[in-house]
Write an enzyme that holds these catalytic residues in place. Structure first.
Site, PDB file in Angstrom:
ATOM      1  N   PHE A 196     -15.638   2.695   6.304  1.00 19.60           N
ATOM      2  CA  PHE A 196     -14.272   3.101   5.964  1.00 19.60           C
ATOM      3  C   PHE A 196     -14.005   3.143   4.463  1.00 19.60           C
ATOM      4  O   PHE A 196     -12.886   3.456   4.040  1.00 19.60           O
ATOM      5  CB  PHE A 196     -13.252   2.197   6.673  1.00 19.60           C
ATOM      6  CG  PHE A 196     -13.389   0.715   6.378  1.00 19.60           C
ATOM      7  CD1 PHE A 196     -12.855   0.156   5.227  1.00 19.60           C
ATOM      8  CD2 PHE A 196     -14.057  -0.131   7.268  1.00 19.60           C
ATOM      9  CE1 PHE A 196     -12.969  -1.205   4.959  1.00 19.60           C
ATOM     10  CE2 PHE A 196     -14.176  -1.497   7.015  1.00 19.60           C
ATOM     11  CZ  PHE A 196     -13.635  -2.034   5.854  1.00 19.60           C
ATOM     12  N   ASN A 219      -2.094  -0.045   6.811  1.00 15.03           N
ATOM     13  CA  ASN A 219      -1.483  -1.266   7.355  1.00 15.03           C
ATOM     14  C   ASN A 219      -0.546  -1.947   6.363  1.00 15.03           C
ATOM     15  O   ASN A 219      -0.309  -3.149   6.429  1.00 15.03           O
ATOM     16  CB  ASN A 219      -2.576  -2.214   7.886  1.00 15.03           C
ATOM     17  CG  ASN A 219      -3.589  -2.549   6.823  1.00 15.03           C
ATOM     18  OD1 ASN A 219      -3.436  -2.183   5.650  1.00 15.03           O
ATOM     19  ND2 ASN A 219      -4.633  -3.269   7.198  1.00 15.03           N
ATOM     20  N   LYS A 225       0.831  -1.204   0.000  1.00 12.63           N
ATOM     21  CA  LYS A 225       0.000   0.000   0.000  1.00 12.63           C
ATOM     22  C   LYS A 225       0.871   1.262   0.000  1.00 12.63           C
ATOM     23  O   LYS A 225       2.075   1.197   0.248  1.00 12.63           O
ATOM     24  CB  LYS A 225      -0.934  -0.050   1.210  1.00 12.63           C
ATOM     25  CG  LYS A 225      -1.917  -1.244   1.154  1.00 12.63           C
ATOM     26  CD  LYS A 225      -2.874  -1.250   2.335  1.00 12.63           C
ATOM     27  CE  LYS A 225      -3.831  -2.429   2.248  1.00 12.63           C
ATOM     28  NZ  LYS A 225      -4.826  -2.427   3.348  1.00 12.63           N
ATOM     29  N   HIS A 242      -1.759  -5.591   1.448  1.00 16.23           N
ATOM     30  CA  HIS A 242      -3.015  -6.288   1.190  1.00 16.23           C
ATOM     31  C   HIS A 242      -2.687  -7.689   0.701  1.00 16.23           C
ATOM     32  O   HIS A 242      -1.734  -7.873  -0.050  1.00 16.23           O
ATOM     33  CB  HIS A 242      -3.816  -5.565   0.097  1.00 16.23           C
ATOM     34  CG  HIS A 242      -4.947  -6.399  -0.439  1.00 16.23           C
ATOM     35  ND1 HIS A 242      -6.204  -6.390   0.127  1.00 16.23           N
ATOM     36  CD2 HIS A 242      -4.991  -7.317  -1.447  1.00 16.23           C
ATOM     37  CE1 HIS A 242      -6.976  -7.258  -0.531  1.00 16.23           C
ATOM     38  NE2 HIS A 242      -6.266  -7.824  -1.489  1.00 16.23           N
ATOM     39  N   GLU A 247      -8.583 -10.541  -8.077  1.00 17.97           N
ATOM     40  CA  GLU A 247      -7.587  -9.491  -7.822  1.00 17.97           C
ATOM     41  C   GLU A 247      -6.371  -9.627  -8.739  1.00 17.97           C
ATOM     42  O   GLU A 247      -5.786  -8.630  -9.150  1.00 17.97           O
ATOM     43  CB  GLU A 247      -7.185  -9.514  -6.343  1.00 17.97           C
ATOM     44  CG  GLU A 247      -8.338  -9.093  -5.436  1.00 17.97           C
ATOM     45  CD  GLU A 247      -8.055  -9.253  -3.950  1.00 17.97           C
ATOM     46  OE1 GLU A 247      -8.939  -8.923  -3.143  1.00 17.97           O
ATOM     47  OE2 GLU A 247      -6.947  -9.703  -3.576  1.00 17.97           O
ATOM     48  N   ARG A 278       2.551  -6.414   9.218  1.00 19.76           N
ATOM     49  CA  ARG A 278       1.742  -5.313   9.758  1.00 19.76           C
ATOM     50  C   ARG A 278       2.211  -4.901  11.147  1.00 19.76           C
ATOM     51  O   ARG A 278       2.151  -3.722  11.511  1.00 19.76           O
ATOM     52  CB  ARG A 278       0.267  -5.699   9.733  1.00 19.76           C
ATOM     53  CG  ARG A 278      -0.309  -5.603   8.315  1.00 19.76           C
ATOM     54  CD  ARG A 278      -1.641  -6.264   8.196  1.00 19.76           C
ATOM     55  NE  ARG A 278      -2.336  -5.914   6.955  1.00 19.76           N
ATOM     56  CZ  ARG A 278      -3.484  -6.455   6.572  1.00 19.76           C
ATOM     57  NH1 ARG A 278      -4.053  -7.391   7.320  1.00 19.76           N
ATOM     58  NH2 ARG A 278      -4.058  -6.089   5.446  1.00 19.76           N
ATOM     59  N   TYR A 292     -11.760  -2.417  -4.117  1.00 23.01           N
ATOM     60  CA  TYR A 292     -12.322  -2.659  -2.782  1.00 23.01           C
ATOM     61  C   TYR A 292     -13.847  -2.688  -2.785  1.00 23.01           C
ATOM     62  O   TYR A 292     -14.471  -2.416  -1.744  1.00 23.01           O
ATOM     63  CB  TYR A 292     -11.809  -1.602  -1.802  1.00 23.01           C
ATOM     64  CG  TYR A 292     -10.436  -1.918  -1.233  1.00 23.01           C
ATOM     65  CD1 TYR A 292     -10.216  -3.048  -0.438  1.00 23.01           C
ATOM     66  CD2 TYR A 292      -9.349  -1.085  -1.472  1.00 23.01           C
ATOM     67  CE1 TYR A 292      -8.966  -3.337   0.094  1.00 23.01           C
ATOM     68  CE2 TYR A 292      -8.084  -1.367  -0.940  1.00 23.01           C
ATOM     69  CZ  TYR A 292      -7.907  -2.493  -0.156  1.00 23.01           C
ATOM     70  OH  TYR A 292      -6.670  -2.785   0.378  1.00 23.01           O
TER      71      TYR A 292
END
Ligand code: UDP
Ligand code: MG
Length: 141
Positions: free
Chosen positions: A57, A112, A9, A115, A126, A102, A49
């Site tokens: 969120f 975090n 990320k 993914h 994905e 993490r 997502y």
């Protein structure tokens, strides 16, 4: 052999952790099948997502994921989906086991650092989101 999608990320890329994170997966026996750095648009982040579209969120998460470059990769190994989830640790870095990515690097529940796909179905979806078939180079090729 099983394949899974991992994304570093923006907080991980920003802090120059790409090599360290890939190194942790490699040390655990996973192999890189495909790898790229890119920046997702807000729209692309919302598609990636989409399963979380009704969660509180979702807006903040998709703003964050589209805020800077990410690194997407396909990893291959026995039981790779479960293995990667274990190596990453719990969603909230504060609750993650010692030694997990993490726990080591996560900033907070949103930022975090990594993914990883949570099932064979999401892994397939994905992987296709980021890569075309000819970009996937397994050990057998
Ligand atoms: N997330 C968040 N707040 C939450 C739960 C999740 O910001 O309360 C973010 C976090 O970045 C997480 C992602 O949304 O990694 C997807 O959530 P999920 O529950 O699928 O966690 P994961 O599978 O990544 O552990
Ligand atoms: Mg998830």
């Amino acid at each position: 052999m099983e394949r899974t999608l991992v994304m570093i990320k923006p907080d991980g890329v920003e802090r120059n952790l790409i090599g360290k994170i890939i190194g942790i997966f490699e040390e655990k026996g996973l192999r890189v099948v495909a790898l790229k750095k890119l920046k997702l648009s807000k729209e692309q982040a919302k598609v990636f997502y989409i399963v979380h579209k009704d969660r509180p969120f979702y807006e903040s998460l998709t703003d964050y994921i589209s805020s800077g470059p990410v690194v997407a990769m396909v990893l291959e190994g026995e039981n790779s989906i479960k293995k990667v989830r274990e190596i990453m640790g719990a969603t909230n870095p504060q609750e993650a086991e010692e030694g997990t990515i993490r726990k080591l690097f996560g900033v907070n529940k949103e930022k975090n650092t990594v993914h990883g796909s949570d099932s064979p179905e999401s892994a397939e979806k994905e992987i296709k989101f980021f890569f075309s078939e000819h970009e996937l180079i397994g050990a057998e090729k």
